[in-house]
Each structure stands twice: as structure tokens, then as C-alpha cells.
Motif scaffolding. Structure first.
Motif, PDB file in Angstrom:
ATOM      1  N   GLU A  24       0.896  -1.461  -0.165  1.00  0.00           N
ATOM      2  CA  GLU A  24       0.122  -0.087  -0.121  1.00  0.00           C
ATOM      3  C   GLU A  24       0.972   1.406  -0.188  1.00  0.00           C
ATOM      4  N   PRO A  25       0.383   2.186  -0.490  1.00  0.00           N
ATOM      5  CA  PRO A  25       1.061   3.436  -0.615  1.00  0.00           C
ATOM      6  C   PRO A  25       1.480   3.996   0.927  1.00  0.00           C
ATOM      7  N   THR A  26       1.250   3.792   1.570  1.00  0.00           N
ATOM      8  CA  THR A  26       1.306   3.636   3.477  1.00  0.00           C
ATOM      9  C   THR A  26       2.111   3.045   4.007  1.00  0.00           C
ATOM     10  N   ASP A  27       2.823   2.206   3.133  1.00  0.00           N
ATOM     11  CA  ASP A  27       3.242   1.275   4.278  1.00  0.00           C
ATOM     12  C   ASP A  27       4.707   1.677   4.150  1.00  0.00           C
ATOM     13  N   ALA A  28       5.554   1.149   4.825  1.00  0.00           N
ATOM     14  CA  ALA A  28       7.169   1.410   4.922  1.00  0.00           C
ATOM     15  C   ALA A  28       7.558  -0.432   4.769  1.00  0.00           C
ATOM     16  N   ILE A  29       8.861  -0.281   4.713  1.00  0.00           N
ATOM     17  CA  ILE A  29       9.874  -1.205   4.952  1.00  0.00           C
ATOM     18  C   ILE A  29      11.096  -1.176   5.520  1.00  0.00           C
ATOM     19  N   VAL A  30      11.264  -1.731   6.398  1.00  0.00           N
ATOM     20  CA  VAL A  30      12.365  -1.415   7.337  1.00  0.00           C
ATOM     21  C   VAL A  30      13.432  -2.377   7.827  1.00  0.00           C
ATOM     22  N   ARG A  31      14.519  -2.247   7.467  1.00  0.00           N
ATOM     23  CA  ARG A  31      15.167  -3.067   7.699  1.00  0.00           C
ATOM     24  C   ARG A  31      15.886  -2.946   9.050  1.00  0.00           C
ATOM     25  N   VAL A  32      15.660  -4.134  10.163  1.00  0.00           N
ATOM     26  CA  VAL A  32      15.455  -4.275  11.010  1.00  0.00           C
ATOM     27  C   VAL A  32      16.922  -4.590  12.293  1.00  0.00           C
ATOM     28  N   ASP A  33      17.054  -3.815  13.184  1.00  0.00           N
ATOM     29  CA  ASP A  33      18.471  -3.750  13.331  1.00  0.00           C
ATOM     30  C   ASP A  33      18.200  -3.731  14.756  1.00  0.00           C
ATOM     31  N   ALA A  34      17.548  -3.895  15.436  1.00  0.00           N
ATOM     32  CA  ALA A  34      17.436  -4.668  16.797  1.00  0.00           C
ATOM     33  C   ALA A  34      16.339  -5.157  16.866  1.00  0.00           C
ATOM     34  N   VAL A  35      16.291  -6.292  18.019  1.00  0.00           N
ATOM     35  CA  VAL A  35      14.352  -6.865  18.141  1.00  0.00           C
ATOM     36  C   VAL A  35      14.296  -7.615  19.267  1.00  0.00           C
ATOM     37  N   SER A  36      13.441  -7.717  19.644  1.00  0.00           N
ATOM     38  CA  SER A  36      12.869  -8.246  21.176  1.00  0.00           C
ATOM     39  C   SER A  36      12.167  -9.286  20.978  1.00  0.00           C
ATOM     40  N   VAL A  37      12.029 -10.583  21.878  1.00  0.00           N
ATOM     41  CA  VAL A  37      11.078 -11.681  22.339  1.00  0.00           C
ATOM     42  C   VAL A  37      10.241 -11.211  23.287  1.00  0.00           C
ATOM     43  N   CYS A  38       8.438 -11.512  23.426  1.00  0.00           N
ATOM     44  CA  CYS A  38       7.713 -10.704  23.909  1.00  0.00           C
ATOM     45  C   CYS A  38       7.164 -12.240  24.473  1.00  0.00           C
ATOM     46  N   GLY A  39       7.022 -11.789  25.882  1.00  0.00           N
ATOM     47  CA  GLY A  39       6.033 -12.823  26.276  1.00  0.00           C
ATOM     48  C   GLY A  39       4.648 -13.437  25.694  1.00  0.00           C
ATOM     49  N   THR A  40       3.914 -12.490  25.023  1.00  0.00           N
ATOM     50  CA  THR A  40       2.556 -12.684  23.732  1.00  0.00           C
ATOM     51  C   THR A  40       3.189 -13.747  23.013  1.00  0.00           C
ATOM     52  N   ASP A  41       4.900 -13.660  22.662  1.00  0.00           N
ATOM     53  CA  ASP A  41       4.887 -15.029  21.210  1.00  0.00           C
ATOM     54  C   ASP A  41       5.278 -15.992  22.172  1.00  0.00           C
ATOM     55  N   LEU A  42       5.923 -15.852  23.310  1.00  0.00           N
ATOM     56  CA  LEU A  42       5.351 -17.743  23.829  1.00  0.00           C
ATOM     57  C   LEU A  42       4.078 -18.331  24.170  1.00  0.00           C
ATOM     58  N   HIS A  43       3.178 -17.321  24.496  1.00  0.00           N
ATOM     59  CA  HIS A  43       1.451 -17.661  24.201  1.00  0.00           C
ATOM     60  C   HIS A  43       0.853 -17.309  22.586  1.00  0.00           C
ATOM     61  N   ILE A  44       1.448 -17.417  22.040  1.00  0.00           N
ATOM     62  CA  ILE A  44       1.305 -17.809  20.441  1.00  0.00           C
ATOM     63  C   ILE A  44       1.612 -19.203  20.196  1.00  0.00           C
ATOM     64  N   LEU A  45       2.997 -19.638  20.628  1.00  0.00           N
ATOM     65  CA  LEU A  45       4.123 -20.392  20.557  1.00  0.00           C
ATOM     66  C   LEU A  45       3.299 -21.544  20.903  1.00  0.00           C
ATOM     67  N   ALA A  46       2.991 -21.532  22.223  1.00  0.00           N
ATOM     68  CA  ALA A  46       1.601 -22.539  23.007  1.00  0.00           C
ATOM     69  C   ALA A  46       0.110 -22.944  22.762  1.00  0.00           C
ATOM     70  N   GLY A  47       0.072 -22.190  21.789  1.00  0.00           N
ATOM     71  CA  GLY A  47      -1.349 -21.906  21.012  1.00  0.00           C
ATOM     72  C   GLY A  47      -2.228 -21.368  22.008  1.00  0.00           C
ATOM     73  N   ASP A  48      -2.215 -20.065  22.567  1.00  0.00           N
ATOM     74  CA  ASP A  48      -3.730 -19.104  23.508  1.00  0.00           C
ATOM     75  C   ASP A  48      -3.612 -18.232  22.353  1.00  0.00           C
ATOM     76  N   VAL A  49      -3.032 -18.267  21.283  1.00  0.00           N
ATOM     77  CA  VAL A  49      -3.343 -16.801  20.307  1.00  0.00           C
ATOM     78  C   VAL A  49      -4.148 -18.026  18.981  1.00  0.00           C
ATOM     79  N   PRO A  50      -5.424 -18.283  19.094  1.00  0.00           N
ATOM     80  CA  PRO A  50      -5.375 -19.100  17.700  1.00  0.00           C
ATOM     81  C   PRO A  50      -5.445 -18.504  16.610  1.00  0.00           C
ATOM     82  N   GLU A  51      -6.082 -17.329  16.006  1.00  0.00           N
ATOM     83  CA  GLU A  51      -5.275 -16.698  15.276  1.00  0.00           C
ATOM     84  C   GLU A  51      -4.580 -16.027  14.786  1.00  0.00           C
ATOM     85  N   VAL A  52      -3.732 -16.400  15.325  1.00  0.00           N
ATOM     86  CA  VAL A  52      -2.208 -16.262  13.969  1.00  0.00           C
ATOM     87  C   VAL A  52      -1.981 -17.934  13.158  1.00  0.00           C
TER      88      VAL A  52
END
Length: 356
Positions: A24-52
Motif C-alpha cells: 500500500e502507498p502508506t507502507d514502509a519497509i524497515v531493515r531490522v537492527d534490533a528486535v526482542s522476544v515478548c511473552g505474547t510470542d510465547l503465548h502464540i507458540l503455546a497455542g493461546d492465540v489461535p488466530e495467528v
């Protein structure tokens, strides 16, 4: 490029994925220099967020450099160093106009690493870039800035602000993980009489003390009695739930006093019992919330001024290609002592804007 891909509950891998492109014309592409892991990511992997959907690149927190922008993007341009917010905002729907970006109905809200590919990759497409990335000054390091993508706004908005922390309050924070510790830090901005931290980990309670908790209690040591003793039996004015388990939620409702607030921040993967038979007559306010990140500009200014000791929450750093190891360390925090893990990144000295 490579990204950390969710393939279903308990299944994930750092693997090759297509490079993102502008949609979309409102998008940007970002080169990732630093990223973190969140507890929500663990919930996704555990199956607690089924819409992913399987095949989704995870992650919703990052710092990086703009490499391409759509024709409608006005606030950033290629070469800009930016913070990628965990929340995407269209800016036009009724909720965005009210500052409730987390509830965006125009294709935003929490979508990165949830409904679209996220930040745990070498590059990420950020929809609605004008409201969803924040230019960063050179005085704040990548590793410190990435905590402003989710951890600090979540603690501050969903915990401290919705909990209505006021001067002179007794504030109890249940859960001394990254969000709970950030809640302790930001609650102290409002001059409470005392802040009490509750956790099952002695190491995390020590971190809570270092970051401003006046008293601590291990979860199996009857923290409710400690709060009662500190308040002459009145109970806490504000209790912040920062775990996401039925037993911790119910503990919070037992510790809150008449007229108090329970602010639920934790992500719950199952039901919790609300004991209205005990609460109906106590004038208690219960709030829940998904972060809106409307406070990010303010928190960023405070971080640049040296007012938020965010870097002290980071216990482990990894190169970007060691994503699986980072997940293993973060997911086994009881053994590893992990608070926040960051991949990539460069620390920079934060120069306070003024001295006290």
C-alpha cells in the motif's frame, strides 16, 4: 531473507522467507537492527492465540532503518532510524481518532506478528508507517529503544494509567517480569506511598527492589497478608496483574481494597474466576486493555532524558540469527534468569537533557 516463522503450536523455525515489499502507498519497509522476544510470542507458540495463521513471521517490537516508503508516507524517509511500534494505527477510524490505536478498525491494531508478518526477521513491512514508526534520536541505543515498542507503553498505559495510580497510593505489582518491572518504574512517576512487588522468583524480586519496589513478597509467602499489614488492613489502592494466570488474577482481587483498582495487563490463555461474591460491595474497578502506544512519544522523550532505566531490564543479547537460542533462554526464565532478551542492537550512551 530469514525470519522466525510460526508453524503451529510448539512449532517454529528461523528460516528463509520472501522479502517483504510495499503493498500500500502508506507502507514502509524497515531493515531490522534490533528486535526482542515478548511473552505474547510465547503465548502464540503455546497455542493461546489461535488466530495467528501458520506461516506467520513472529515479533512486534523492533528498531531499524527505513529502506523504502510508499508514495503516501510523509513523516519518514529512507535512511531514517526508527522505532517500530507494536501497534499499527490507520489514524482515520473512530478508535484511532479517539487515541485507541490498539482497537483500530481500519486494518491496524496489533497485527505485526499476529495477523501479518512481524519484526523477527531481517526486514519487515510496516503498514500505516506515518503513525506506526517513530524517528529515533542518535542518543538512544537500539537495545534501550526497543523496550519502548511494547514493554514500557504496555506497563504505563494498561497498568499505571488504567489503574489510576495517584500520589500516596499503595500499589501492588503481581509479576516482576519485564512488564511488571516497567510498571514499577512508571508507577513511581506518580509518587505512590509504596510499591510492593510479588513474584515466585527471588532474582526477579531483587530486580524489583533495584528498580524501585519498597517491599517484595514471594508468591508462596502470603503476599495478601503483607499488603494487609502495610495498609492496616485496608488493602491496596491499585493492584496490577502482570502475569496472565487465573491464580495471579484472583490474588490481585483479594489484595485490592475498597474503592481500589485492579488493572489486568497479563495475557490470559484461559478463564479466570471473578469472585463477585466478595467484590460486589467494595466499589472496585477492574480494567483490561490492549496497549494503544499513544504514550510512546512521551516515554521516548523521558528515555532520552535518562528518566527510564530501560536497559537494566535487558539480561541477554544475541545476534539476529540466534533467534531459536534467544527463545529457549527467554522461555526458560526460571533457569536462565532472563528478563528481556534482545537480538542485534547497538548500545549508545544516553546523554540526559538536563541534570538534577
Amino acid at each position: 531473507m530469514k525470519g522466525y516463522v510460526f508453524h503451529g503450536p510448539g512449532q517454529s523455525a528461523w528460516e528463509g522467507v520472501p522479502d517483504p515489499g510495499l503493498k500500500e502507498p502508506t507502507d514502509a519497509i524497515v531493515r531490522v537492527d534490533a528486535v526482542s522476544v515478548c511473552g505474547t510470542d510465547l503465548h502464540i507458540l503455546a497455542g493461546d492465540v489461535p488466530e495467528v495463521p501458520p506461516g506467520t513471521v513472529l515479533g512486534h517490537e523492533a528498531v531499524g532503518e527505513i529502506v523504502e516508503t510508499g508514495s503516501d508516507v510523509r513523516t519518514v524517509r529512507p535512511g531514517d532510524r526508527v522505532l517500530v511500534s507494536c501497534i499499527t494505527a490507520c489514524g482515520r477510524c473512530r478508535h484511532c481518532r479517539a487515541g485507541r490505536y490498539g482497537q483500530c478498525r481500519g486494518g491496524g491494531g496489533w497485527i505485526l506478528g499476529h495477523l501479518v508478518d512481524g519484526t523477527q526477521a531481517e526486514y519487515v513491512r510496516v503498514p500505516y508507517a506515518d503513525l506506526s514508526v517513530h524517528p529515533l534520536p542518535g542518543t538512544i541505543g537500539d537495545e534501550d529503544a526497543v523496550l519502548l515498542a511494547d514493554v514500557f507503553p504496555t506497563a504505563y498505559e494498561v497498568g499505571v494509567q488504567l489503574g489510576c495510580v495517584c500520589p500516596g497510593d499503595t500499589v501492588v505489582v503481581v509479576g516482576a517480569g519485564p512488564v511488571g518491572l516497567a510498571a514499577i518504574i512508571t508507577a513511581r512517576l506518580f509518587a505512590p506511598e509504596r510499591v510492593v512487588a510479588v513474584d515466585a522468583s527471588a532474582a526477579r524480586l531483587e530486580s524489583a527492589r533495584e528498580l524501585g519496589a519498597d517491599a517484595v513478597a514471594e508468591a508462596d509467602e502470603d503476599p495478601g497478608q503483607l499488603v494487609a499489614d502495610l495498609t492496616d488492613g485496608a488493602g491496596a489502592d491499585v493492584v496490577i496483574e502482570a502475569v496472565g494466570r487465573p491464580e495471579t488474577f484472583e490474588l490481585c482481587t483479594r489484595m485490592v481494597g475498597a474503592g481500589g483498582h485492579v488493572a489486568n495487563v497479563g495475557v490470559h490463555g484461559g478463564p479466570a474466576t471473578l469472585h463477585l461474591e466478595d467484590l460486589w460491595s467494595k466499589n472496585v474497578t477492574l480494567t483490561t486493555g490492549l496497549v494503544d502506544t499513544r504514550s510512546t512519544p512521551t516515554l521516548l522523550r523521558m528515555a532520552v532524558a535518562g528518566r527510564l532505566p530501560g536497559g537494566r531490564l535487558i539480561t541477554h543479547t544475541f545476534p539476529l540469527d540466534r533467534m531459536q537460542e534467544a527463545y529457549d533462554v527467554f522461555g526458560n526464565a526460571a533457569e536462565t534468569g532472563a528478563l528481556k532478551v534482545v537480538l542485534g542492537g547497538e548500545r549508545r550512551e544516553v546523554v540526559p537533557a538536563y541534570e538534577v
